[in-house]
Design an enzyme around this catalytic site. Structure first.
Site, mmCIF file in Angstrom:
data_model
loop_
_atom_site.group_PDB
_atom_site.id
_atom_site.type_symbol
_atom_site.label_atom_id
_atom_site.label_comp_id
_atom_site.label_asym_id
_atom_site.label_seq_id
_atom_site.Cartn_x
_atom_site.Cartn_y
_atom_site.Cartn_z
ATOM 1 N N THR A 83 0.821 -1.035 -0.010
ATOM 2 C CA THR A 83 -0.154 0.090 0.129
ATOM 3 C C THR A 83 0.927 1.326 -0.111
ATOM 4 O O THR A 83 1.949 1.231 0.622
ATOM 5 C CB THR A 83 -1.003 0.133 1.116
ATOM 6 O OG1 THR A 83 -1.269 1.251 1.516
ATOM 7 C CG2 THR A 83 -0.107 -0.439 2.525
ATOM 8 N N CYS A 196 -1.227 4.708 -5.698
ATOM 9 C CA CYS A 196 -2.175 3.931 -4.955
ATOM 10 C C CYS A 196 -2.123 2.783 -5.387
ATOM 11 O O CYS A 196 -2.385 2.457 -6.833
ATOM 12 C CB CYS A 196 -3.335 4.518 -4.913
ATOM 13 S SG CYS A 196 -4.785 3.611 -3.898
#
Length: 230
Positions: A83, A196
């Site tokens: 992440t 992202c």
């Protein structure tokens, strides 16, 4: 082959991409029946997401520190945090273990530099676009980093959490991202970092008028390079 440790679940949609990409690259490097030695500790994203939006980064850090320690105890020889946003607490995770922590911004920054790109647009959650934890690491690698304006950042963030994290892929949302990329290009961006790990589920190279630097792909490749390093 070294054993890769993955901290996943944020969201599991993109963690599955890490697993796929890592194994595909190992197969390409070593042969058709080869696959990666890896461990994944997949956290419950609910408490992490709640901590993010409440500004309780300490609570989120504790969850991920525990995950990293469990990976090391299980035999992992590096930690890959699947992440971008939670790299906000990367120093805490890195300090919790004695094995290497492979930072996602290093992989993206290296790819930009190798391509001769000096000015990049950055798309990600509002935390990633508005705070300095990722941008400062990219700037330290000699890059100029542009982010969308406030309204565009709000749309990009909303689509990530309300759609991409739950597996919803929308043509309407893709068009919004394409407009944001066009705006970054007009301001001088030479490429766009998909900062992202879910964005690559929506935006592919054929959808963009700028080169894309997919943080998920680049981070996964860095993990393979570490695992197969002599």
């Amino acid at each position: 082959m070294r054993t890769i440790g993955l901290i996943g679940g944020m969201s599991w949609e993109s963690s599955a991409e890490y697993y796929r990409i890592i194994n595909q690259h190992v197969r390409d490097r070593l042969g058709p029946l080869r696959s990666a030695q890896l461990l994944m500790y997949s956290v419950d994203f609910g408490p992490v997401e709640q901590a993010q939006h409440a500004g309780r980064w300490e609570d989120a850090a504790l969850i991920l520190e525990d995950a990293a320690r469990r990976l090391q105890a299980g035999g992992a020889e590096c930690v890959v945090l699947c992440t971008n946003t939670m790299h906000r607490v990367a120093p805490r995770i890195e300090a919790a273990v004695t094995i290497p922590f492979l930072h996602i911004a290093d992989a993206a920054g290296a790819a930009a530099s190798q391509a001769g790109t000096l000015t990049v647009g950055l798309l990600g959650t509002a935390f990633t676009m508005e705070q300095d934890f990722l941008k400062s690491r990219l700037i330290a690698q000699g890059l100029t980093v542009l982010v969308p304006d406030a309204d565009e950042r709000r749309d990009v963030h909303r689509i990530i959490y309300e759609e991409l994290c739950v597996g919803v892929i929308s043509d309407q949302s893709r068009a919004i991202y394409q407009q944001v990329i066009a705006s970054l290009a007009a301001r001088g961006a030479q490429a766009v970092i998909l900062g992202c790990t879910e964005i690559s589920l929506l935006i592919k190279p054929e959808h963009s008028n700028l080169p894309l630097l997919d943080s998920t792909e680049l981070h996964a490749r860095a993990a393979v390079a570490f695992a197969l390093e002599d």
